[in-house]
Design an enzyme around this catalytic site. Structure first.
Site, short mmCIF file in Angstrom:
data_model
loop_
_atom_site.label_atom_id
_atom_site.label_comp_id
_atom_site.label_asym_id
_atom_site.label_seq_id
_atom_site.Cartn_x
_atom_site.Cartn_y
_atom_site.Cartn_z
N GLU A 22 -5.95 6.90 15.01
CA GLU A 22 -6.57 6.42 14.37
C GLU A 22 -6.85 4.68 14.38
OE1 GLU A 22 -7.07 6.23 9.37
OE2 GLU A 22 -6.46 8.03 10.22
N ASP A 33 -6.48 1.47 0.25
CA ASP A 33 -5.34 1.33 1.04
C ASP A 33 -4.35 0.49 -0.01
OD1 ASP A 33 -5.57 2.22 3.79
OD2 ASP A 33 -7.33 0.87 3.82
#
Length: 234
Positions: A22, A33
């Site tokens: 990824e 995040d």
């Protein structure tokens, strides 16, 4: 660490056994995040990695140097939707470069028609995210958009290494299994070998490791911390 280190890192992840890599597309507001990946976004943007185009070109070059495993671009929908030339051009460029698909963290399925059509046209994967708060109805709806695998978010929080996985994860995976046979990989907080073994025991098909890999890269000997360009995950 410099931008030119990204391709060797991709090849090293492949050599280390990653089934899928990824590559994160930097964004100014990575709201899903934690601090590790937030910082990686900040440094990448400061180094001029703006928009998906640079990451697509890196994947294209990595393919020439021997990268074989699937690569998905992970990011927030705005940079993808605002791609120069439009969503169709994004799909064509990704197909030409050897990108395998997308994880668009904040793209609601109700707004994803153009992206899904583009993925179908260019034979690219769309990887939906499911959270523990997802209802069975929504799990079923999102699972229908998955052409290769599903990303199961292990916690109701942000990314980042954690000591333990959520206790209700087995029940969450069981709910997903009721609606699809597509492989399910679990991420957010996966950072130890023990976590991966627990996931396998509880029926997950894969583990998504992000912050732990970034920490390992930043803390490696003879590396200057904080100079990452794109982000790599397994």
């Amino acid at each position: 660490m410099e931008k030119d280190d990204t391709i060797p890192l991709l090849l090293a992840l492949q050599e280390g056994g990653a089934d899928v890599i990824e590559v994160g597309v930097p964004f100014t507001d990575p709201m899903a995040d934690g601090t590790t990946i937030q910082r990686a976004n900040e440094v990448a943007l400061a180094n001029g990695i703006v928009g998906p185009g640079m990451c697509i070109s890196i994947v294209k070059e990595a393919r020439k140097k021997g990268l074989k495993v699937p690569v998905v671009l992970m990011g927030y929908c705005n940079p993808f939707i605002m791609y120069s030339g439009g969503v169709d051009k994004l799909g064509k460029d990704c197909q030409d470069a050897g990108v395998s698909g997308f994880i668009m963290v904040d793209l609601p399925v109700e707004e994803a028609t153009d992206v899904l059509n583009m993925c179908g046209k260019y034979e690219l994967s769309f990887v939906p995210l499911l959270a523990p708060t997802s209802t069975d109805e929504r799990i079923e709806k999102l699972a229908k958009t998955a052409s290769s695998w599903i990303y199961a978010v292990s916690v109701t929080g942000v990314t980042g290494a954690r000591a333990n996985l959520a206790s209700d994860l087995p029940a969450f995976l069981a709910r997903i299994r009721k609606h699809t046979d597509v492989p399910v990989a679990v991420g957010f907080g996966v950072s130890k070998r023990e976590h991966v073994l627990d996931l396998k025991k509880n029926g997950a098909d894969g583990a998504v490791v992000g912050s732990a890999i970034i920490n390992a890269i930043q803390n490696a000997p003879n590396q200057e911390i904080g100079r990452a360009s794109c982000r790599e995950r397994v």
